[in-house]
Write a protein that holds these residues in place. Structure first.
Motif, PDB file in Angstrom:
ATOM      1  N   GLN A  48     -12.038  15.344  10.555  1.00 16.06           N
ATOM      2  CA  GLN A  48     -12.435  13.967  10.277  1.00 16.06           C
ATOM      3  C   GLN A  48     -11.259  13.025  10.543  1.00 16.06           C
ATOM      4  OE1 GLN A  48     -15.754  13.693   9.460  1.00 16.06           O
ATOM      5  NE2 GLN A  48     -15.662  15.904   9.702  1.00 16.06           N
ATOM      6  N   PRO A  49     -11.388  12.062  11.475  1.00 13.80           N
ATOM      7  CA  PRO A  49     -10.326  11.085  11.689  1.00 13.80           C
ATOM      8  C   PRO A  49     -10.207  10.151  10.478  1.00 13.80           C
ATOM      9  CG  PRO A  49     -11.765  11.225  13.600  1.00 13.80           C
ATOM     10  CD  PRO A  49     -12.458  11.937  12.476  1.00 13.80           C
ATOM     11  N   VAL A  50      -9.016  10.068   9.910  1.00  9.06           N
ATOM     12  CA  VAL A  50      -8.776   9.312   8.685  1.00  9.06           C
ATOM     13  C   VAL A  50      -7.592   8.383   8.895  1.00  9.06           C
ATOM     14  CG1 VAL A  50      -8.081   9.516   6.255  1.00  9.06           C
ATOM     15  CG2 VAL A  50      -9.702  11.153   7.229  1.00  9.06           C
ATOM     16  N   VAL A  51      -7.665   7.166   8.331  1.00  6.39           N
ATOM     17  CA  VAL A  51      -6.517   6.275   8.302  1.00  6.39           C
ATOM     18  C   VAL A  51      -6.030   6.182   6.860  1.00  6.39           C
ATOM     19  CG1 VAL A  51      -7.974   4.192   8.105  1.00  6.39           C
ATOM     20  CG2 VAL A  51      -5.590   3.993   8.887  1.00  6.39           C
ATOM     21  N   LEU A  52      -4.736   6.360   6.669  1.00 10.51           N
ATOM     22  CA  LEU A  52      -4.110   6.337   5.353  1.00 10.51           C
ATOM     23  C   LEU A  52      -3.214   5.113   5.246  1.00 10.51           C
ATOM     24  CD1 LEU A  52      -2.988  10.059   5.466  1.00 10.51           C
ATOM     25  CD2 LEU A  52      -4.784   9.200   3.959  1.00 10.51           C
ATOM     26  N   PHE A  53      -3.225   4.466   4.096  1.00  7.55           N
ATOM     27  CA  PHE A  53      -2.336   3.322   3.863  1.00  7.55           C
ATOM     28  C   PHE A  53      -2.211   3.094   2.371  1.00  7.55           C
ATOM     29  CE2 PHE A  53      -6.627   1.734   4.412  1.00  7.55           C
ATOM     30  CZ  PHE A  53      -6.792   0.740   3.461  1.00  7.55           C
ATOM     31  N   ARG A  54      -1.288   2.218   1.995  1.00  4.68           N
ATOM     32  CA  ARG A  54      -1.095   1.874   0.599  1.00  4.68           C
ATOM     33  C   ARG A  54      -1.524   0.430   0.377  1.00  4.68           C
ATOM     34  NH1 ARG A  54       1.547   4.722  -3.063  1.00  4.68           N
ATOM     35  NH2 ARG A  54       2.806   5.922  -1.584  1.00  4.68           N
ATOM     36  N   THR A  55      -2.292   0.188  -0.670  1.00  2.00           N
ATOM     37  CA  THR A  55      -2.760  -1.162  -0.961  1.00  2.00           C
ATOM     38  C   THR A  55      -1.652  -1.978  -1.624  1.00  2.00           C
ATOM     39  OG1 THR A  55      -3.647  -0.467  -3.106  1.00  2.00           O
ATOM     40  CG2 THR A  55      -5.130  -0.341  -1.207  1.00  2.00           C
ATOM     41  N   ALA A  56      -1.897  -3.265  -1.780  1.00  2.00           N
ATOM     42  CA  ALA A  56      -0.875  -4.160  -2.323  1.00  2.00           C
ATOM     43  C   ALA A  56      -0.472  -3.775  -3.745  1.00  2.00           C
ATOM     44  CB  ALA A  56      -1.373  -5.603  -2.290  1.00  2.00           C
ATOM     45  N   ASP A  57      -1.394  -3.157  -4.501  1.00  2.00           N
ATOM     46  CA  ASP A  57      -1.059  -2.746  -5.861  1.00  2.00           C
ATOM     47  C   ASP A  57      -0.426  -1.363  -5.916  1.00  2.00           C
ATOM     48  OD1 ASP A  57      -3.212  -1.144  -5.304  1.00  2.00           O
ATOM     49  OD2 ASP A  57      -4.483  -1.891  -6.923  1.00  2.00           O
ATOM     50  N   GLY A  58      -0.095  -0.791  -4.753  1.00  5.07           N
ATOM     51  CA  GLY A  58       0.636   0.465  -4.697  1.00  5.07           C
ATOM     52  C   GLY A  58      -0.200   1.712  -4.635  1.00  5.07           C
ATOM     53  N   ARG A  59      -1.526   1.581  -4.655  1.00  5.03           N
ATOM     54  CA  ARG A  59      -2.367   2.772  -4.632  1.00  5.03           C
ATOM     55  C   ARG A  59      -2.613   3.244  -3.202  1.00  5.03           C
ATOM     56  NH1 ARG A  59      -7.519   1.175  -8.161  1.00  5.03           N
ATOM     57  NH2 ARG A  59      -7.308  -0.670  -6.827  1.00  5.03           N
ATOM     58  N   PRO A  60      -2.670   4.560  -2.975  1.00  4.91           N
ATOM     59  CA  PRO A  60      -3.002   5.059  -1.641  1.00  4.91           C
ATOM     60  C   PRO A  60      -4.490   4.895  -1.373  1.00  4.91           C
ATOM     61  CG  PRO A  60      -2.765   6.891  -3.147  1.00  4.91           C
ATOM     62  CD  PRO A  60      -2.398   5.653  -3.938  1.00  4.91           C
ATOM     63  N   ALA A  61      -4.837   4.703  -0.116  1.00  6.79           N
ATOM     64  CA  ALA A  61      -6.231   4.572   0.299  1.00  6.79           C
ATOM     65  C   ALA A  61      -6.444   5.369   1.574  1.00  6.79           C
ATOM     66  CB  ALA A  61      -6.595   3.101   0.524  1.00  6.79           C
ATOM     67  N   ALA A  62      -7.689   5.805   1.781  1.00  7.92           N
ATOM     68  CA  ALA A  62      -8.044   6.566   2.982  1.00  7.92           C
ATOM     69  C   ALA A  62      -9.437   6.147   3.426  1.00  7.92           C
ATOM     70  CB  ALA A  62      -8.002   8.065   2.706  1.00  7.92           C
ATOM     71  N   LEU A  63      -9.545   5.716   4.680  1.00 12.82           N
ATOM     72  CA  LEU A  63     -10.814   5.302   5.259  1.00 12.82           C
ATOM     73  C   LEU A  63     -11.089   6.114   6.520  1.00 12.82           C
ATOM     74  CD1 LEU A  63     -10.401   1.393   5.187  1.00 12.82           C
ATOM     75  CD2 LEU A  63     -11.403   2.856   3.410  1.00 12.82           C
ATOM     76  N   GLU A  64     -12.338   6.130   6.931  1.00 15.32           N
ATOM     77  CA  GLU A  64     -12.664   6.666   8.252  1.00 15.32           C
ATOM     78  C   GLU A  64     -11.901   5.852   9.285  1.00 15.32           C
ATOM     79  OE1 GLU A  64     -16.837   7.998   9.548  1.00 15.32           O
ATOM     80  OE2 GLU A  64     -16.624   5.997  10.419  1.00 15.32           O
ATOM     81  N   ASP A  65     -11.265   6.525  10.234  1.00 18.00           N
ATOM     82  CA  ASP A  65     -10.396   5.828  11.191  1.00 18.00           C
ATOM     83  C   ASP A  65     -11.217   5.259  12.344  1.00 18.00           C
ATOM     84  OD1 ASP A  65      -8.103   4.777  12.229  1.00 18.00           O
ATOM     85  OD2 ASP A  65      -7.299   6.684  12.976  1.00 18.00           O
TER      86      ASP A  65
END
Length: 358
Positions: A48-65
């Motif tokens: 599954q292609p995934v994009v990982l990033f950190r939100t402004a409040d510091g939490r990690p997030a993962a969405l379909e890329d």
């Protein structure tokens, strides 16, 4: 062909292939906390292609890329305070996959969303939940790894990409008898002692534990570079396998000085975390850290251990990828098992049972 037909065909895309079959309802390693900085990271995990990033409040997030507008990978975009902005037409998505902005128009289409994954950060490890249709929501919290947070150890780590299936990496980590042949420059030692070490293997429905003791060994180069041993040492290797990761505790004490069955024994320690996440059926991500307990010159000693560990993993990577290339070249010929394969074989049976149940 009419103009309308051409426009229609221009936006057609092939239906995605069925994802590879891996054990689901598991927390898999997606990365490390220090990787999520000022740019999104794109990785394929379990097909599954995934994009990982950190939100402004510091939490990690993962969405379909994949941007829902024209399918550009969101990992090609940029990070902003509210989320990730697509690098093609600028649609902005938050950590839940909701589109917050379409540049140039006020109305946001109701279907402008991107699938989001459950993701957690624990002890500096980023975990992602790949659930089955029955368990879309996580059924448990991700594993703890106190070695990273206890303050007892110094550690560092990195990421490898393997051109080989993930279970070949499991096989390698569960069978440390190869150290005397593959890792002569680092953590190896006498090959005969490694092959004849007393070994105990325990397992249940979801884990395998392999314990090996090697008393009276000559300390290998990595050990003598990091610790002031007086002469020969009593070495241990304790390997704990789970479907998504392994923990390996190795080390040594001066020969005869302490019991190797004492969980609080001293001496030189190397505690390894090994997150093995399939990318596809034939490629893998390998997320590793190594922790140690320096007696003196902490940062210098840690740097030596990390450097030696990287050399070790480089050697393993060469062997495993060459092994897989040969498997492809020779086809499905049977392989012969020997005594050191007990742990790896039990792990494969666990994975197959969970794979069938997914």
């Amino acid at each position: 062909m009419s103009t309308s037909q051409a426009q229609s065909l221009a936006y057609e895309v092939a239906a995605p292939a069925a994802p590879p079959k891996f054990p689901l309802d598991q927390w898999y390693v997606a990365g490390f906390a220090w990787e999520l900085k000022d740019k999104p990271i794109g990785r394929t995990l379990l097909g599954q292609p995934v994009v990982l990033f950190r939100t402004a409040d510091g939490r990690p997030a993962a969405l379909e890329d994949r941007c829902c507008h024209r399918a550009l990978p969101l990992s090609h975009g940029t990070l902003e305070a509210q989320g990730v902005r697509c690098g093609y037409h600028g649609l902005l998505f938050n950590g839940a996959g909701q589109c917050l902005e379409v540049p140039g128009q006020e109305r946001i289409p109701t279907k402008a969303r991107v699938p989001a994954y459950h993701v957690r950060e624990r002890d500096r490890i980023i975990w992602i939940w790949f659930g089955s249709a029955e368990h879309r929501e996580p059924t448990c919290e991700p594993p703890a790894y106190e070695v990273h947070s206890s303050g007892e150890y110094l550690y560092d780590g990195g990421v490898y990409h393997y051109q080989a299936p993930y279970q070949l990496i499991h096989d390698n980590l569960l069978d440390l008898s190869h150290l005397g042949y593959v890792h002569l420059r680092t953590i190896g030692g006498n090959a005969s002692i490694h092959m004849n070490a007393r070994m105990r293997v325990e397992s249940d429905d979801s884990s395998v534990r392999v314990v090996r003791h090697m008393p009276g060994s000559v300390p290998p180069p990595t050990y003598t570079a990091a610790y002031p041993f007086r002469g020969k040492v009593d070495r241990w290797q304790e390997i704990e396998f789970r479907v998504t990761h392994l923990r390996i505790w190795t080390g040594a004490v001066d020969a005869g000085s302490e019991s190797l069955d004492d969980p609080r024994r001293g001496g030189f320690h190397m505690r390894g975390f090994h997150g093995v996440t399939p990318e596809t059926e034939s490629t893998s991500h390998y997320f590793w850290t190594i922790a140690t307990n320096p007696r003196s010159n902490p940062e210098e000693t840690k740097a030596k251990v990390v450097e030696q560990t990287v050399m070790t993993f480089d050697e393993d990577k060469v062997v495993i990828e060459a092994q897989y290339r040969n498997m492809l070249a020779f086809g499905p010929r049977p392989l012969v098992d020997i005594h050191v394969d007990v742990g790896a074989n039990r792990a494969r049976r666990i994975i197959e049972r969970l794979r069938q149940a997914s």
